[in-house]
Design a protein around this motif. Sequence first.
Motif, short mmCIF file in Angstrom:
data_model
loop_
_atom_site.label_atom_id
_atom_site.label_comp_id
_atom_site.label_asym_id
_atom_site.label_seq_id
_atom_site.Cartn_x
_atom_site.Cartn_y
_atom_site.Cartn_z
N UNK A 1 17.10 -53.96 -6.51
CA UNK A 1 16.74 -54.16 -7.91
C UNK A 1 15.76 -53.07 -8.36
N UNK A 2 16.02 -52.52 -9.54
CA UNK A 2 15.12 -51.52 -10.12
C UNK A 2 14.24 -52.24 -11.14
N UNK A 3 12.93 -52.12 -10.96
CA UNK A 3 11.99 -52.92 -11.74
C UNK A 3 10.97 -52.02 -12.44
N UNK A 4 10.71 -52.32 -13.71
CA UNK A 4 9.68 -51.63 -14.49
C UNK A 4 8.52 -52.59 -14.72
N UNK A 5 7.33 -52.16 -14.32
CA UNK A 5 6.10 -52.88 -14.64
C UNK A 5 5.44 -52.11 -15.77
N UNK A 6 5.69 -52.55 -17.01
CA UNK A 6 5.17 -51.83 -18.17
C UNK A 6 3.74 -52.31 -18.45
N UNK B 1 12.22 -56.14 -16.08
CA UNK B 1 11.01 -55.60 -16.70
C UNK B 1 9.93 -56.66 -16.67
N UNK B 2 8.77 -56.31 -16.13
CA UNK B 2 7.59 -57.15 -16.20
C UNK B 2 6.75 -56.64 -17.36
N UNK B 3 6.52 -57.50 -18.32
CA UNK B 3 5.83 -57.13 -19.56
C UNK B 3 4.68 -58.14 -19.71
N UNK B 4 3.65 -57.97 -18.88
CA UNK B 4 2.64 -59.00 -18.70
C UNK B 4 1.31 -58.63 -19.37
N UNK B 5 0.93 -59.47 -20.35
CA UNK B 5 -0.35 -59.27 -21.06
C UNK B 5 -0.43 -57.87 -21.69
N UNK B 6 0.65 -57.44 -22.29
CA UNK B 6 0.70 -56.12 -22.92
C UNK B 6 0.94 -56.23 -24.42
#
Length: 254
Positions: free
Chosen positions: A67-72, A134-139
């Motif tokens: 899995x390709x994952x982006x932590x933005x 995509x992890x889009x956490x507290x952004x």
Amino acid sequence: MSAIPSRNTIDKSEIAKFEAMSAEWWSPTGKFKPLHMLNPTRLEYIIDQITTKFGRDRNSQKPFEGLRLLDIGCGGGLLSEPMALLGAEVVGADAAARNIPVAQIHAEKSGLKIDYRHTMAEALVDEGEQFDVILNMEVIEHVASPQVFLNACAALLKPGGLMICSTINRNPKSYMVAIIGAERVMRWLPIGTHDWSKFITPDELSSITERAGLTQLNKRGFSFNPLLWRWSISQRDLSVNYVTACIKPVTCAP
């Protein structure tokens, strides 16, 4: 390292806040203490959503392999590192330049290979990047335009991809807890870290994600118990911190 485009959703005043605190990302008693306290609960939700969506065995050694994952908005890498440990190919992106070397040095010391970049979602779209998760956490509560930001995130998702997005509700309780309590009473965060007017209600986030072309799977609350001094996942209490899981529908050719 990607370039920051001239047209973007960066709020420079928000970036300055986090750059000023960048050296403290990995201190559990420093200015990011609230995130360190919340992180196990965030990870519990994230791991459950990814393993369920992609049919992975969470008890295997590398359940996210392939899995390709982006932590933005990756900050110092508090979520990027666990995702890499679980086998994902991780890109950690942050608009605050000072966060990147902090994250890179810590990953190197941990023996992890993570692609950290000083960039933003819009620049990654321009580069044609695509991700399974995509992890889009507290952004989202820190950007200039939540809709434009989520549109970019949606463009970065592969069809069938999963985005997990957490933020803070906007109501009198969240003002008392996140602004008065966390910043002024407990001093967990520097005063001014959050702007209550930029908090987003669950209904607003649902509308934004829908307009971005994403389908919401569920939403949960992150609830803090001051007596037990711990966080937990709640199916009903979305009054302050909450999280959603969305997918990008797979469109079939006619």
